[in-house]
Design a protein around this motif. Structure first.
Motif, PDB file in Angstrom:
ATOM      1  N   VAL A 138       4.635   8.415   3.922  1.00 27.15           N
ATOM      2  CA  VAL A 138       5.384   8.279   5.171  1.00 27.15           C
ATOM      3  C   VAL A 138       6.708   7.545   4.972  1.00 27.15           C
ATOM      4  CG1 VAL A 138       4.383   6.085   5.915  1.00 27.15           C
ATOM      5  CG2 VAL A 138       5.074   7.783   7.637  1.00 27.15           C
ATOM      6  N   GLY A 139       6.885   6.891   3.826  1.00 22.62           N
ATOM      7  CA  GLY A 139       8.141   6.178   3.576  1.00 22.62           C
ATOM      8  C   GLY A 139       7.978   4.704   3.862  1.00 22.62           C
ATOM      9  N   PRO A 140       9.027   3.927   3.675  1.00 22.05           N
ATOM     10  CA  PRO A 140       8.897   2.486   3.887  1.00 22.05           C
ATOM     11  C   PRO A 140       8.558   2.166   5.336  1.00 22.05           C
ATOM     12  CG  PRO A 140      11.214   3.106   3.647  1.00 22.05           C
ATOM     13  CD  PRO A 140      10.402   4.309   3.295  1.00 22.05           C
ATOM     14  N   VAL A 141       7.589   1.267   5.515  1.00 27.76           N
ATOM     15  CA  VAL A 141       7.200   0.783   6.837  1.00 27.76           C
ATOM     16  C   VAL A 141       7.106  -0.731   6.752  1.00 27.76           C
ATOM     17  CG1 VAL A 141       5.403   0.744   8.603  1.00 27.76           C
ATOM     18  CG2 VAL A 141       5.935   2.888   7.423  1.00 27.76           C
ATOM     19  N   ASP A 142       7.856  -1.435   7.594  1.00 30.74           N
ATOM     20  CA  ASP A 142       7.810  -2.894   7.635  1.00 30.74           C
ATOM     21  C   ASP A 142       6.889  -3.422   8.732  1.00 30.74           C
ATOM     22  OD1 ASP A 142       9.688  -2.738   5.651  1.00 30.74           O
ATOM     23  OD2 ASP A 142      11.320  -3.663   6.782  1.00 30.74           O
ATOM     24  N   LEU A 143       6.750  -2.644   9.808  1.00 29.89           N
ATOM     25  CA  LEU A 143       5.980  -3.086  10.968  1.00 29.89           C
ATOM     26  C   LEU A 143       4.941  -2.027  11.301  1.00 29.89           C
ATOM     27  CD1 LEU A 143       9.041  -4.082  13.193  1.00 29.89           C
ATOM     28  CD2 LEU A 143       7.787  -5.568  11.615  1.00 29.89           C
ATOM     29  N   LEU A 144       3.696  -2.460  11.478  1.00 21.43           N
ATOM     30  CA  LEU A 144       2.609  -1.523  11.769  1.00 21.43           C
ATOM     31  C   LEU A 144       1.823  -2.007  12.980  1.00 21.43           C
ATOM     32  CD1 LEU A 144       0.565   0.775  11.175  1.00 21.43           C
ATOM     33  CD2 LEU A 144      -0.544  -0.777   9.538  1.00 21.43           C
ATOM     34  N   VAL A 145       1.589  -1.092  13.915  1.00 25.41           N
ATOM     35  CA  VAL A 145       0.717  -1.372  15.060  1.00 25.41           C
ATOM     36  C   VAL A 145      -0.451  -0.395  15.002  1.00 25.41           C
ATOM     37  CG1 VAL A 145       0.516  -1.531  17.564  1.00 25.41           C
ATOM     38  CG2 VAL A 145       2.677  -2.156  16.442  1.00 25.41           C
ATOM     39  N   ASN A 146      -1.653  -0.933  14.726  1.00 22.26           N
ATOM     40  CA  ASN A 146      -2.869  -0.127  14.693  1.00 22.26           C
ATOM     41  C   ASN A 146      -3.472  -0.103  16.093  1.00 22.26           C
ATOM     42  OD1 ASN A 146      -3.251   0.660  11.852  1.00 22.26           O
ATOM     43  ND2 ASN A 146      -3.409  -1.538  11.474  1.00 22.26           N
TER      44      ASN A 146
ATOM     45  N   PRO B  48       8.566  -8.378   3.001  1.00 20.45           N
ATOM     46  CA  PRO B  48       7.646  -8.953   3.983  1.00 20.45           C
ATOM     47  C   PRO B  48       7.332  -7.934   5.064  1.00 20.45           C
ATOM     48  CG  PRO B  48       9.867  -9.690   4.428  1.00 20.45           C
ATOM     49  CD  PRO B  48       9.940  -8.874   3.162  1.00 20.45           C
ATOM     50  N   GLY B  49       6.237  -8.155   5.782  1.00 22.34           N
ATOM     51  CA  GLY B  49       5.880  -7.220   6.833  1.00 22.34           C
ATOM     52  C   GLY B  49       4.986  -7.864   7.868  1.00 22.34           C
ATOM     53  N   ALA B  50       4.730  -7.121   8.946  1.00 24.48           N
ATOM     54  CA  ALA B  50       3.856  -7.599  10.010  1.00 24.48           C
ATOM     55  C   ALA B  50       2.983  -6.451  10.495  1.00 24.48           C
ATOM     56  CB  ALA B  50       4.664  -8.166  11.174  1.00 24.48           C
ATOM     57  N   ILE B  51       1.706  -6.749  10.637  1.00 27.63           N
ATOM     58  CA  ILE B  51       0.722  -5.780  11.126  1.00 27.63           C
ATOM     59  C   ILE B  51       0.064  -6.371  12.368  1.00 27.63           C
ATOM     60  CG2 ILE B  51      -1.436  -4.557  10.618  1.00 27.63           C
ATOM     61  CD1 ILE B  51      -0.651  -4.664   7.639  1.00 27.63           C
ATOM     62  N   VAL B  52      -0.041  -5.565  13.420  1.00 36.27           N
ATOM     63  CA  VAL B  52      -0.741  -5.985  14.629  1.00 36.27           C
ATOM     64  C   VAL B  52      -1.849  -4.977  14.913  1.00 36.27           C
ATOM     65  CG1 VAL B  52      -0.593  -6.429  17.102  1.00 36.27           C
ATOM     66  CG2 VAL B  52       1.273  -7.152  15.596  1.00 36.27           C
ATOM     67  N   ASN B  53      -3.079  -5.470  14.982  1.00 36.85           N
ATOM     68  CA  ASN B  53      -4.235  -4.641  15.312  1.00 36.85           C
ATOM     69  C   ASN B  53      -4.573  -4.827  16.790  1.00 36.85           C
ATOM     70  OD1 ASN B  53      -4.505  -3.919  12.581  1.00 36.85           O
ATOM     71  ND2 ASN B  53      -5.786  -5.702  12.158  1.00 36.85           N
ATOM     72  N   ILE B  54      -4.765  -3.728  17.499  1.00 37.31           N
ATOM     73  CA  ILE B  54      -5.094  -3.824  18.918  1.00 37.31           C
ATOM     74  C   ILE B  54      -6.613  -3.878  19.059  1.00 37.31           C
ATOM     75  CG2 ILE B  54      -4.751  -2.888  21.213  1.00 37.31           C
ATOM     76  CD1 ILE B  54      -2.199  -3.801  19.639  1.00 37.31           C
ATOM     77  N   SER B  55      -7.100  -5.061  19.343  1.00 33.84           N
ATOM     78  CA  SER B  55      -8.526  -5.301  19.514  1.00 33.84           C
ATOM     79  C   SER B  55      -8.853  -5.299  21.003  1.00 33.84           C
ATOM     80  CB  SER B  55      -8.908  -6.620  18.836  1.00 33.84           C
ATOM     81  OG  SER B  55     -10.301  -6.837  18.890  1.00 33.84           O
ATOM     82  N   SER B  56      -9.727  -6.180  21.450  1.00 39.89           N
ATOM     83  CA  SER B  56     -10.161  -6.175  22.843  1.00 39.89           C
ATOM     84  C   SER B  56     -10.926  -7.456  23.145  1.00 39.89           C
ATOM     85  CB  SER B  56     -11.080  -4.968  23.093  1.00 39.89           C
ATOM     86  OG  SER B  56     -11.723  -5.055  24.344  1.00 39.89           O
ATOM     87  N   GLN B  57     -10.981  -7.812  24.421  1.00 36.40           N
ATOM     88  CA  GLN B  57     -11.864  -8.900  24.826  1.00 36.40           C
ATOM     89  C   GLN B  57     -13.323  -8.535  24.516  1.00 36.40           C
ATOM     90  OE1 GLN B  57     -11.235  -9.235  29.063  1.00 36.40           O
ATOM     91  NE2 GLN B  57     -12.616  -7.563  29.572  1.00 36.40           N
ATOM     92  N   ALA B  58     -13.582  -7.233  24.381  1.00 37.00           N
ATOM     93  CA  ALA B  58     -14.935  -6.756  24.079  1.00 37.00           C
ATOM     94  C   ALA B  58     -15.378  -7.122  22.671  1.00 37.00           C
ATOM     95  CB  ALA B  58     -15.009  -5.243  24.264  1.00 37.00           C
ATOM     96  N   SER B  59     -14.457  -7.646  21.868  1.00 33.64           N
ATOM     97  CA  SER B  59     -14.848  -8.115  20.532  1.00 33.64           C
ATOM     98  C   SER B  59     -15.625  -9.412  20.607  1.00 33.64           C
ATOM     99  CB  SER B  59     -13.603  -8.328  19.669  1.00 33.64           C
ATOM    100  OG  SER B  59     -12.851  -9.454  20.117  1.00 33.64           O
TER     101      SER B  59
END
Length: 244
Positions: A74-82, A128-139
């Motif tokens: 996919v090429g360079p990625v610095d920021l990821l939102v899962n 450097p990079g940043a990853i954000v995972n979208i979780s839930s209060q259900a965790s």
């Protein structure tokens, strides 16, 4: 607080609808070079029309091989939102193998796979990079008929911490956002019953469900340099639900 992602490559999964779509649009508006991933081509077509310049990738993240083909280069990625997730609900005694496998494939395994692709690229570039995972209060709270969904999000919270531990030395930060019910199309399908909704609202001190923008604002903060000392965290956006 002014945020600027100008020129930074960002990848958002589950970008066709809801939180993912609005996150992709917000990053694009702030100057990021956005790759939007969804399994629904029609959603990506409408997103491209709404935000010219966003690159789109149509793939079912529950399919490991298809995901590798679609995102492996996919090429360079610095920021990821899962953000991609499914939430089929079943009573515990009625949980099926199909729902279990599909939920863990999309909600957890795909997070590992996509994050590996992005993190390996960052490490190879020494960036450097940043990853954000979208979780839930259900965790962190048991919710009726959510045994599989709660389990995937509980696992995501621990995955976030381990990713932060192992990727921190490479200057890659990893955090999770844990919203309450957010009135996306998926949530509307699961929380349209007024009696069911009231039972949840009664447990939220602020007395309301979240708007999509409430979650997007926290995602943007965690992706930005303004949160440069924050990693391994799970950030509630729940109106106080987890405080009760």
């Amino acid at each position: 607080m002014q945020l600027n992602f100008r020129g930074l490559p960002a990848l958002v999964t589950g970008a066709g609808k809801g939180i993912g779509r609005d996150t992709a649009k917000a990053l694009h508006a702030l100057g990021a070079k956005v790759v939007a991933v969804s399994r629904t081509d029609a959603d990506l077509v409408s997103l491209s029309k709404e935000c010219p310049g966003i690159q789109t990738v149509c793939v079912d993240l529950g399919d490991w091989d298809a995901t590798e083909r679609a995102l492996g280069n996919v090429g360079p990625v610095d920021l990821l939102v899962n953000n991609a997730a499914v939430a089929p609900l079943q009573p515990f005694l009625e949980v099926t193998k199909e729902v279990f496998d599909r939920s863990f494939d999309v909600n957890l395994r795909a997070v590992i796979q996509v994050s590996q692709i992005v993190a390996r690229g960052l490490i190879a570039r020494g960036a450097p990079g940043a990853i954000v995972n979208i979780s839930s209060q259900a965790s962190q709270r048991a919710i009726t008929n959510h045994s599989v969904y709660c389990s995937t999000k509980g696992a995501m919270d621990m995955l976030t911490r381990v990713m932060a531990l192992e990727l921190g030395p490479h200057k890659i930060r990893v955090n999770a956002v844990n919203p309450t019910v957010v009135m996306t199309p998926m949530a509307q399908a699961n929380w349209s019953d007024p009696q069911k909704a009231k039972a949840m609202l009664d447990r939220i001190p602020l007395g309301r469900f979240a708007e999509v923008e409430n979650v997007v604002d926290v995602i943007l903060f965690l992706l930005s340099d303004r949160s440069s000392m924050t990693t391994g965290s799970t950030v509630p956006v729940d109106g106080g639900f987890l405080a009760t």
